[in-house]
Structures are given as structure tokens and as C-alpha cells.
Design an enzyme around this catalytic site. Structure first.
Site, PDB file in Angstrom:
ATOM      1  N   ASN A  42       0.996  -1.381   0.154  1.00  0.00           N
ATOM      2  CA  ASN A  42       0.067   0.139   0.014  1.00  0.00           C
ATOM      3  C   ASN A  42       0.741   1.365  -0.013  1.00  0.00           C
ATOM      4  OD1 ASN A  42       0.597  -0.850   2.765  1.00  0.00           O
ATOM      5  ND2 ASN A  42      -0.974   0.435   3.406  1.00  0.00           N
ATOM      6  N   ILE A  43       0.350   2.205  -0.752  1.00  0.00           N
ATOM      7  CA  ILE A  43       1.058   3.550  -0.760  1.00  0.00           C
ATOM      8  C   ILE A  43       0.278   4.616  -0.554  1.00  0.00           C
ATOM      9  CG2 ILE A  43       2.616   4.695  -2.578  1.00  0.00           C
ATOM     10  CD1 ILE A  43       2.892   2.322  -3.938  1.00  0.00           C
ATOM     11  N   GLU A  44       0.369   5.161   0.588  1.00  0.00           N
ATOM     12  CA  GLU A  44      -0.667   6.240   1.103  1.00  0.00           C
ATOM     13  C   GLU A  44      -0.191   7.678   0.789  1.00  0.00           C
ATOM     14  OE1 GLU A  44      -1.159   5.857   5.323  1.00  0.00           O
ATOM     15  OE2 GLU A  44      -2.235   3.888   5.086  1.00  0.00           O
ATOM     16  N   CYS A  53      -4.136   0.621  -2.548  1.00  0.00           N
ATOM     17  CA  CYS A  53      -3.939  -0.716  -1.794  1.00  0.00           C
ATOM     18  C   CYS A  53      -2.743  -1.387  -2.632  1.00  0.00           C
ATOM     19  CB  CYS A  53      -5.071  -1.274  -1.583  1.00  0.00           C
ATOM     20  SG  CYS A  53      -6.731  -0.554  -0.833  1.00  0.00           S
ATOM     21  N   GLU A  55      -2.865  -4.573  -3.149  1.00  0.00           N
ATOM     22  CA  GLU A  55      -3.557  -5.651  -4.158  1.00  0.00           C
ATOM     23  C   GLU A  55      -3.464  -4.886  -5.640  1.00  0.00           C
ATOM     24  OE1 GLU A  55      -4.823  -4.905  -1.187  1.00  0.00           O
ATOM     25  OE2 GLU A  55      -6.239  -6.250  -0.413  1.00  0.00           O
ATOM     26  N   CYS A  89     -10.350  -4.712   0.167  1.00  0.00           N
ATOM     27  CA  CYS A  89     -11.433  -3.636   0.127  1.00  0.00           C
ATOM     28  C   CYS A  89     -12.165  -3.884  -0.877  1.00  0.00           C
ATOM     29  CB  CYS A  89     -10.883  -2.386   0.320  1.00  0.00           C
ATOM     30  SG  CYS A  89     -10.195  -1.927  -1.350  1.00  0.00           S
ATOM     31  N   CYS A  92     -10.735  -2.970  -4.537  1.00  0.00           N
ATOM     32  CA  CYS A  92      -9.966  -4.087  -5.077  1.00  0.00           C
ATOM     33  C   CYS A  92     -10.457  -5.383  -5.401  1.00  0.00           C
ATOM     34  CB  CYS A  92      -8.884  -4.461  -3.882  1.00  0.00           C
ATOM     35  SG  CYS A  92      -7.626  -3.257  -3.298  1.00  0.00           S
TER      36      CYS A  92
HETATM   37  N1  THU Z   1      -5.232  -1.440   2.390  1.00  0.00           N
HETATM   38  C1  THU Z   1      -4.798  -2.404   1.472  1.00  0.00           C
HETATM   39  O1  THU Z   1      -3.606  -2.005   1.091  1.00  0.00           O
HETATM   40  N2  THU Z   1      -5.570  -3.012   0.850  1.00  0.00           N
HETATM   41  C2  THU Z   1      -6.951  -3.581   1.256  1.00  0.00           C
HETATM   42  O2  THU Z   1      -7.642  -4.172   0.684  1.00  0.00           O
HETATM   43  C3  THU Z   1      -7.603  -2.785   2.479  1.00  0.00           C
HETATM   44  C4  THU Z   1      -6.784  -1.192   2.832  1.00  0.00           C
HETATM   45  C5  THU Z   1      -4.322  -0.212   2.892  1.00  0.00           C
HETATM   46  C6  THU Z   1      -4.991   1.077   2.552  1.00  0.00           C
HETATM   47  C7  THU Z   1      -4.439   2.069   3.610  1.00  0.00           C
HETATM   48  O3  THU Z   1      -3.261   2.113   3.179  1.00  0.00           O
HETATM   49  C8  THU Z   1      -4.574   1.061   4.741  1.00  0.00           C
HETATM   50  O4  THU Z   1      -4.513  -0.197   4.308  1.00  0.00           O
HETATM   51  C9  THU Z   1      -5.734   1.507   5.723  1.00  0.00           C
HETATM   52  O5  THU Z   1      -6.782   1.434   5.229  1.00  0.00           O
END
Ligand code: THU
Length: 130
Positions: A42-44, A53, A55, A89, A92
């Protein structure tokens, strides 16, 4: 490629997670039908909706490399020193549905030993199509 090997790749990918806002670190490893594996984290973003996310990072890396056929994805996630069952999520799941068949396997793992495995059709039943 065994489930355990794919989970291990997801754990390695998780080490690269960029999650300064949620502190929730996620790694994904996507197995292509040709046997290659694409990983993602994940890259915020400070503008939160810019976050991607793990995935989708893995899927987009693979698709942008010309891959179109996929077998399975392993997902590991949790705060710094823990892992929970981090189910994908909705966005995804929809992206998986774009490229993956109903029997595509989604592995959600706490460790190499403790994991759950679902066909995509179970995680996204009656998905949008036209
Ligand atoms: N996140 C994912 O990488 N994959 C998911 O399917 C659900 C959420 C990440 C996004 C965000 O950086 C962190 O989890 C919290 O929501």
C-alpha cells in the site's frame, strides 16, 4: 508455486509499505498464469483518497507489464508488529473482477501457516457486469 511461497512473497512486499497515516502495512503477491509473481504494497498519500492498496499496486504492475491471466493473490496486513486477516477492500475486489476469473484464489494470511483461501466469486458475488 505453493500457497506458502506466495504468502512469503507478500510478507517481503509488505516491508516496502508506505503507510505513515494509518500505520497499517499491507503486502500482496499476485501469481500470474505463466508462473511469474508481481508484488505490491500500500502507498498512502496525505490527500487520503490518493492512497493505493497493496493488491491494486500488484495488479497494476502486472497489467502494465502486459500480463492478463492470473491464478491467485496472497495478502498480508496489519499494524507494525502484528498481522490480522486483512480482507481486500471493495475497490480491490472490483479490480480483481476486471482481470480475474470467478475461481481466482484470494489468500488472506496471518502467517505462512495460518491463512484462509477464497474464490473471488465468494468475495464478490453478483458483481457488476454488462
Ligand atoms: N489497504 C490495502 O492495502 N488493501 C486493502 O484491501 C485494504 C486497505 C490499505 C490502504 C491504507 O493504506 C491502509 O490499508 C488502511 O486502510
Amino acid at each position: 508455486m505453493t500457497d506458502k511461497e506466495l504468502i512469503l512473497s507478500a510478507f517481503k512486499a509488505r516491508e516496502k509499505a508506505y503507510a505513515p497515516y494509518s500505520q497499517f502495512l499491507v503486502g500482496a503477491a499476485l501469481l500470474c498464469s505463466d508462473g511469474t509473481v508481481y508484488t505490491g504494497c500500500n502507498i498512502e498519500n496525505i490527500s487520503y483518497s490518493g492512497t493505493v492498496c497493496a493488491e491494486r499496486t500488484a495488479i497494476f504492475k502486472a497489467v502494465s507489464d502486459g500480463k492478463r491471466n492470473f491464478e491467485a493473490v496472497a495478502i498480508v496486513g496489519g499494524k507494525k508488529d502484528e498481522t490480522i486477516f486483512a480482507y481486500p477492500c471493495g475497490i480491490c475486489r472490483q479490480v480483481m473482477a476486471e482481470f480475474c476469473k470467478a475461481d481466482f484464489k484470494v489468500i488472506v494470511a496471518k502467517s505462512e501457516e495460518e491463512y484462509e483461501k477464497y474464490p473471488l466469486s465468494e468475495l464478490l458475488p453478483k458483481s457488476f457486469d454488462f
